[in-house]
Scaffold this motif. Structure first.
Motif, short mmCIF file in Angstrom:
data_model
loop_
_atom_site.label_atom_id
_atom_site.label_comp_id
_atom_site.label_asym_id
_atom_site.label_seq_id
_atom_site.Cartn_x
_atom_site.Cartn_y
_atom_site.Cartn_z
N TYR A 250 0.65 -1.21 -0.13
CA TYR A 250 0.07 0.04 0.04
C TYR A 250 0.64 1.16 -0.10
O TYR A 250 0.44 1.94 -0.73
CB TYR A 250 -0.76 0.12 1.30
CG TYR A 250 -2.24 -0.48 1.10
CD1 TYR A 250 -2.69 -1.80 0.54
CD2 TYR A 250 -3.57 0.41 1.42
CE1 TYR A 250 -3.66 -2.24 0.11
CE2 TYR A 250 -4.71 -0.40 1.18
CZ TYR A 250 -4.84 -1.42 0.73
OH TYR A 250 -6.27 -1.79 0.34
N VAL A 251 1.87 1.41 0.93
CA VAL A 251 2.55 2.37 1.05
C VAL A 251 3.55 2.76 -0.31
O VAL A 251 3.76 3.69 -0.63
CB VAL A 251 3.59 2.45 2.29
CG1 VAL A 251 4.32 3.58 2.21
CG2 VAL A 251 2.64 2.37 3.54
N THR A 252 4.12 1.57 -0.62
CA THR A 252 5.11 1.99 -1.77
C THR A 252 4.27 2.25 -3.00
O THR A 252 4.69 3.08 -3.64
CB THR A 252 5.71 0.31 -2.09
OG1 THR A 252 6.09 0.03 -0.94
CG2 THR A 252 6.78 0.37 -2.89
N ALA A 253 3.03 1.54 -3.31
CA ALA A 253 2.41 1.92 -4.36
C ALA A 253 1.84 3.27 -4.44
O ALA A 253 1.77 4.01 -5.28
CB ALA A 253 1.11 0.78 -4.58
N GLY A 254 1.34 3.88 -3.11
CA GLY A 254 0.99 5.11 -3.01
C GLY A 254 1.89 6.15 -3.27
O GLY A 254 1.94 6.94 -4.01
N ALA A 255 3.21 5.59 -2.79
CA ALA A 255 4.49 6.51 -3.05
C ALA A 255 4.70 6.83 -4.56
O ALA A 255 5.06 7.63 -4.98
CB ALA A 255 5.56 6.15 -1.92
N CYS A 256 4.78 5.47 -5.16
CA CYS A 256 5.03 5.41 -6.58
C CYS A 256 4.10 6.43 -7.35
O CYS A 256 4.44 7.26 -8.16
CB CYS A 256 4.99 4.10 -7.16
SG CYS A 256 6.47 3.28 -6.66
N LEU A 257 2.78 6.14 -7.08
CA LEU A 257 1.96 6.89 -7.66
C LEU A 257 1.90 8.31 -7.75
O LEU A 257 1.89 9.18 -8.61
CB LEU A 257 0.46 6.68 -7.30
CG LEU A 257 -0.19 5.22 -7.77
CD1 LEU A 257 -1.41 5.07 -7.11
CD2 LEU A 257 -0.36 5.23 -9.29
N ILE A 258 2.66 8.87 -6.47
CA ILE A 258 2.82 10.39 -6.47
C ILE A 258 4.29 10.77 -7.11
O ILE A 258 4.28 11.55 -7.70
CB ILE A 258 2.80 10.51 -4.78
CG1 ILE A 258 1.52 10.38 -4.21
CG2 ILE A 258 2.95 11.95 -4.76
CD1 ILE A 258 1.36 10.52 -2.78
N ALA A 259 5.20 9.93 -6.68
CA ALA A 259 6.54 10.36 -6.95
C ALA A 259 6.89 10.11 -8.38
O ALA A 259 7.65 10.92 -9.01
CB ALA A 259 7.73 9.23 -6.02
N VAL A 260 6.31 9.09 -9.26
CA VAL A 260 6.72 8.89 -10.49
C VAL A 260 6.43 9.91 -11.64
O VAL A 260 7.19 10.67 -12.30
CB VAL A 260 6.33 7.32 -11.01
CG1 VAL A 260 6.26 7.33 -12.51
CG2 VAL A 260 7.13 6.22 -10.25
N PRO A 261 5.23 10.11 -11.28
CA PRO A 261 4.71 11.37 -12.47
C PRO A 261 5.51 12.88 -11.95
O PRO A 261 5.94 13.36 -12.97
CB PRO A 261 3.25 11.62 -12.35
CG PRO A 261 2.77 10.68 -11.53
CD PRO A 261 3.77 9.80 -10.92
N LEU A 262 5.29 13.12 -10.52
CA LEU A 262 6.14 14.14 -10.37
C LEU A 262 7.70 14.07 -10.63
O LEU A 262 8.01 15.16 -11.07
CB LEU A 262 6.01 14.25 -8.84
CG LEU A 262 4.83 15.27 -8.30
CD1 LEU A 262 4.82 15.26 -6.96
CD2 LEU A 262 4.97 16.62 -9.00
#
Lengths: 290, 256
Positions: free
Chosen positions: A74-86
């Motif tokens: 959960y935490v990793t996927a959430g972080a990726c969703l935010i960090a990758v596009p940004l």
């Protein structure tokens, strides 16, 4: 003659340094394997990975880490969703669009971000982000997977930005010139040529960012709430594998079941991060052979 | 009645000066390019010939140190007031090193027409690819492997692919920037052949370091030196009886 001896000695020292780094990794892995495997002798692997209950000190003890794995995901996927596009957008801006002055400032800022210790990030998150999330979504506690994701996204950003930026910058100017000379606009050139040519590097950057996020301990321990149950949404507290190891290692009996189970978690974590890094390497290697 | 050969100026350059970081690279240039001719530009390094070429489709615009004065007219329209993307669609450019885009042969050619919204149907794209490759005399060599990567072609084939890529957007003028400096003599000959074929439909400006190439393909030749146009005239006349001594010296290889 004397020069030859010095040459010989230095060569051997450098060789030793190189070998040592490999030896350490192998030793760590062996240690982890030894403790972890001895745990699996007494406790079923399947029950360990898919068990829903984590009650290491009750009688009889339950060592099911599914909730922890889900928490980490959960935490990793959430972080990726935010960090990758940004992160990718920031890298594009820095390497392609920003004027030289802005670029230098931004680059050093991003690199500085990487130098902030995770406990500081956790601290700042606890003091600012957690109350903010609680009020914004009107939930009982701000210590949630969502808050953890945001903080971790912060920590993954520098990795993603710097490595993607290198990849984007190494796209030869002649590619862009070729596209521009055909009447493509700047955005078309960036999207179709620059991003496409830099894609292997960007993917590797994302993978390394993910590796960083999965392994992160301190900040998530402070922010995610550490409740070892399977969450029904990202606005609930979760507990990650890393936080479990860090939090419980101090209270275990050396050599006991609980102690060994933490090593087994470490083993699972190691397998996950190793796979992520391995995939990133494969992609990078494919790029180089081209 | 005498029928006058129609000679329309495709490009007219008026008092063009170019600067790099304040340094003069091209001084008060006046020259014209006639429709359907090959104008070759020769001159030693630093003579301003590439600066001139890259000004014609405004590829210099990306260089922050670059500045210019004067005017260039394409069909009586000042290119410095045009939309640069539209200009580059009408004035294509071929670079010294062949630079295929990192995709298949087919995609390389349809890339620009697709981006510019000229085609959308698959059958139209097939036609464009075939036509462009034929015009660039490459069709017979690659028709069976249109989907293989363009990076795997030989240097000469890549250069002709780049020509085909330009032709696919149906330009009016094609600029060649030392197109054969990285090629062997046989590939060079093939590129020159396609140039002569192309001038029937397009107007061509060719910058070359190879004086012999200028004499082989040029209708008219211009000699640049130190940012100045020294002489321009019919290729035959320039090579046989140049008006200026410097031109003669350069052509016969006494300097440069």
């Amino acid at each position: 003659m004397k020069r030859k001896i010095i040459d010989f000695i230095i060569e051997k020292i450098i060789f030793l340094c190189g070998v040592l780094s490999i030896v350490f990794v192998v030793l760590i892995f062996c240690f982890l394997l030894k403790e972890g495997v001895s745990f699996f002798k007494d406790y079923d692997v399947f029950k360990f990975v898919f068990g829903k209950l984590w009650y290491p000190s009750s009688e009889p003890a339950q060592f099911g880490i599914l909730a922890l794995i889900v928490g980490s995901i959960y935490v990793t996927a959430g972080a990726c969703l935010i960090a990758v596009p940004l992160g990718v957008a920031a890298a594009l801006y820095i390497s392609e669009i920003a004027p030289a002055g802005v670029r230098d400032v931004l680059k050093s800022c991003v690199e500085l971000m990487a130098a902030v210790p995770s406990v500081v990030i956790g601290f700042v998150g606890m003091a600012t982000l957690v109350p903010f999330v609680r009020e914004l979504f009107d939930i009982p506690t701000g210590l949630t997977a969502f808050s953890g994701s945001i903080m971790l996204a912060f920590m993954a950003m520098p990795t993603i930005v710097t490595i993607s930026e290198d990849a984007i910058r190494s796209v030869p100017w002649s590619y862009k010139e070729g596209a521009l000379a055909l009447g493509a606009t700047r955005w078309q050139t960036i999207r179709r040529i620059v991003l496409k040519a830099a894609m292997p590097g960007i993917i590797a950057a994302i993978m390394l960012g993910i590796g960083r996020v999965i392994g992160e301990t301190m900040a998530v321990m402070m922010i995610t709430g550490n409740a070892a149950h399977i969450p029904s949404s990202i606005f609930e507290p979760v507990r990650t594998m890393t936080a479990t190891i860090a939090a419980e290692m101090g209270e275990t009996v050396r050599g006991g079941m609980h102690y060994k189970s933490l090593f087994a978690i470490g083993l699972v974590l190691f397998v996950i991060t190793f796979s992520v890094n391995f995939i990133a390497d494969l992609i990078l290697g494919k790029k180089k052979r081209k | 009645m005498v029928k006058i050969m129609e000679k329309i100026d495709k490009i007219k350059v008026e008092n063009l000066s170019c600067f790099y970081g304040g340094k003069l690279a091209l001084e008060a240039l006046n020259i014209n390019v006639v429709k359907n001719e090959i104008l070759t530009i020769i001159g030693p390094a630093n003579s301003g010939k590439t600066s001139f070429l890259r000004t014609l489709n405004r590829m210099n615009d990306f260089d922050a140190n670059y500045a210019r004065k004067g005017a260039v007219y394409l069909d009586d329209e000042n290119i410095f007031y045009m939309n640069p993307e539209k200009l580059r669609k009408r004035v294509g450019m071929l670079f010294a090193m062949p630079i295929p885009l990192p995709m298949s042969i087919y995609e390389n050619i349809v890339y620009a027409p697709k981006r510019l919204g000229l085609v959308s149907k698959k059958s139209d794209m097939d036609d464009i690819v075939k036509e462009a490759l034929q015009e660039a005399s490459l069709w017979n060599e690659v028709k069976d492997r249109l989907n293989s990567s363009a990076m795997k072609m030989s240097g000469g084939q890549q250069q002709r692919l780049c020509i085909a890529r330009i032709l696919a957007i149906k330009p009016e003028v094609i600029l060649f920037d030392e197109p054969s400096s990285g090629l062997d003599p046989i590939s060079t000959a093939k590129v020159e052949e396609s140039m002569i074929e192309l001038k029937k439909k397009y107007t061509i400006v060719l910058v070359t370091n190879n004086v012999k190439q200028a004499s082989r393909v040029g209708d008219r030749t211009a000699f640049f030196l130190m940012g100045k146009l020294i002489e321009v005239g019919k290729t035959g006349e320039i090579f046989v009886s140049p008006k200026e001594k410097q031109t003669g010296d350069y052509i016969t290889g006494r300097f440069g």
